[in-house]
Design a protein around this motif. Sequence first.
Motif, short mmCIF file in Angstrom:
data_model
loop_
_atom_site.label_atom_id
_atom_site.label_comp_id
_atom_site.label_asym_id
_atom_site.label_seq_id
_atom_site.Cartn_x
_atom_site.Cartn_y
_atom_site.Cartn_z
N VAL A 74 33.08 45.32 71.53
CA VAL A 74 34.36 45.40 70.83
C VAL A 74 34.89 43.99 70.61
CG1 VAL A 74 36.75 46.21 70.91
CG2 VAL A 74 34.92 47.63 71.87
N ARG A 75 35.14 43.65 69.36
CA ARG A 75 35.77 42.38 69.04
C ARG A 75 37.03 42.66 68.23
NH1 ARG A 75 32.03 38.82 65.87
NH2 ARG A 75 33.02 39.65 64.00
N ARG A 76 38.16 42.32 68.83
CA ARG A 76 39.44 42.56 68.16
C ARG A 76 39.89 41.32 67.42
NH1 ARG A 76 43.45 45.94 72.03
NH2 ARG A 76 44.55 45.96 70.03
N SER A 77 40.74 41.54 66.41
CA SER A 77 41.31 40.45 65.63
C SER A 77 42.70 40.89 65.17
CB SER A 77 40.43 40.13 64.42
OG SER A 77 40.47 41.19 63.47
N THR A 78 43.36 40.04 64.41
CA THR A 78 44.68 40.40 63.90
C THR A 78 44.59 41.59 62.93
OG1 THR A 78 44.37 38.70 62.19
CG2 THR A 78 45.64 38.08 64.14
N THR B 97 40.05 37.43 71.68
CA THR B 97 40.54 36.06 71.68
C THR B 97 40.91 35.55 70.29
OG1 THR B 97 38.27 35.19 71.50
CG2 THR B 97 39.15 35.47 73.71
N SER B 98 40.80 36.41 69.28
CA SER B 98 41.08 35.99 67.91
C SER B 98 42.52 36.34 67.54
CB SER B 98 40.11 36.67 66.94
OG SER B 98 40.43 36.33 65.61
N GLY B 99 43.26 35.36 67.09
CA GLY B 99 44.64 35.57 66.68
C GLY B 99 45.51 34.38 67.02
N ILE C 137 34.39 40.44 79.58
CA ILE C 137 35.62 40.49 78.80
C ILE C 137 36.20 39.08 78.66
CG2 ILE C 137 36.96 41.04 80.88
CD1 ILE C 137 38.91 42.58 79.00
N LYS C 138 36.57 38.75 77.41
CA LYS C 138 37.31 37.54 77.11
C LYS C 138 38.59 37.98 76.43
CE LYS C 138 33.18 34.69 76.36
NZ LYS C 138 32.43 33.85 75.37
N ASP C 139 39.72 37.74 77.05
CA ASP C 139 40.96 38.34 76.57
C ASP C 139 42.12 37.37 76.78
OD1 ASP C 139 43.07 39.94 75.86
OD2 ASP C 139 42.34 41.70 76.92
N THR C 140 42.74 36.96 75.70
CA THR C 140 43.90 36.08 75.79
C THR C 140 45.17 36.71 75.22
OG1 THR C 140 43.27 35.05 73.68
CG2 THR C 140 42.49 33.99 75.68
N ALA D 47 29.34 41.32 86.18
CA ALA D 47 30.63 41.29 85.49
C ALA D 47 31.06 39.85 85.23
CB ALA D 47 31.69 42.01 86.31
N SER D 48 31.73 39.66 84.10
CA SER D 48 32.27 38.36 83.73
C SER D 48 33.63 38.58 83.08
CB SER D 48 31.31 37.64 82.76
OG SER D 48 31.90 36.45 82.27
N ALA D 49 34.64 37.85 83.55
CA ALA D 49 36.00 38.06 83.03
C ALA D 49 36.69 36.72 82.81
CB ALA D 49 36.81 38.91 83.99
N CYS D 50 37.30 36.61 81.64
CA CYS D 50 38.13 35.45 81.32
C CYS D 50 39.37 35.99 80.64
CB CYS D 50 37.37 34.49 80.41
SG CYS D 50 38.34 33.03 79.94
N GLN D 51 40.47 36.11 81.41
CA GLN D 51 41.67 36.76 80.91
C GLN D 51 42.89 35.93 81.17
OE1 GLN D 51 40.68 40.83 82.84
NE2 GLN D 51 41.96 41.30 81.09
N HIS D 52 43.85 36.09 80.24
CA HIS D 52 45.18 35.49 80.39
C HIS D 52 46.17 36.54 79.91
CE1 HIS D 52 43.46 31.51 81.13
NE2 HIS D 52 42.63 31.78 80.14
N CYS D 53 46.39 37.52 80.74
CA CYS D 53 47.24 38.64 80.36
C CYS D 53 48.69 38.35 80.73
CB CYS D 53 46.81 39.93 81.04
SG CYS D 53 45.10 40.40 80.65
N LEU D 54 49.63 38.90 79.96
CA LEU D 54 51.05 38.78 80.24
C LEU D 54 51.55 40.03 80.93
CD1 LEU D 54 52.43 37.15 76.96
CD2 LEU D 54 51.90 36.04 79.14
#
Length: 270
Positions: free
Chosen positions: A194-198, A220-222, A244-247, A263-270
Amino acid sequence: MRNQDRRRGIMTNQIRRSPRRGRLSEFPHELLLKIVSFLPSKDVVATSAISKRWKSLWKEVKKFRYDATPSYPHTFQMFALFIRSRSNVESLQLKLNPNNSRQDIKDLVNYVVARSLRELRIEMLYKSFEFPQSLYLYPQLETLILEKLSLVDIPSNVSLIGVKKLHLLSVRFSSDESVTKLLSICPLLEDLVVRRSTYTNVMVFTIDVPTLKCLSIDNTSGKSRPEGVHGFVINAPSLRCFSIKDTFSNYVRFGYMPELVKASACQHCL
């Protein structure tokens, strides 16, 4: 010294008489086919002019690519005619633009489905796409990659029964529930990207797939985070590999994953 010089002379003559190494045409037949399969389909036939060895090689290719950018009149129709001359099409990759009609796309997909299609990739440049009926209940299609398109709602009582690998790359859905419905009609799904964008309008991406073994998420796109609750709900008890790469998400929930080994995770969740 004379004997040594004589031996050197013999070896030099043998090297000069030996065929040149490293020539592309000397590669094994299967490797040549693989090389040709990576070319755009408009270039595949042109390889027949390279040498006698290549003259009929293109006729054995089963993987085809069409790129509508830049677009020229009637190129899609010419490509469709070329595909119709093939007896076997295992992989079809289409990069389309708004000038390609939905009916032409359906007709082409319906045709290749009858030619042992195993992999289908469609990039629509943000145009709506509806699954042709032939894809439903077709067991041979194993890989489905959708990119930069708006997916029309899926009808009831259908199934993508053979799909094991699904890529959703910047795909727009009509609602959050449409994602759940799409995943639910893939009973053998093992690999999901899954790759999300604006362009992706889904707020909470629910991944509830009991057969899933590998999951990769890129969010991470946006330029800015959307308002409200947005993120992922993941329920995949058979999952073994996860990245998961999630900003941008502010909500991520995981179910029980007892089989997870990588597992690999790179997140910056609010």
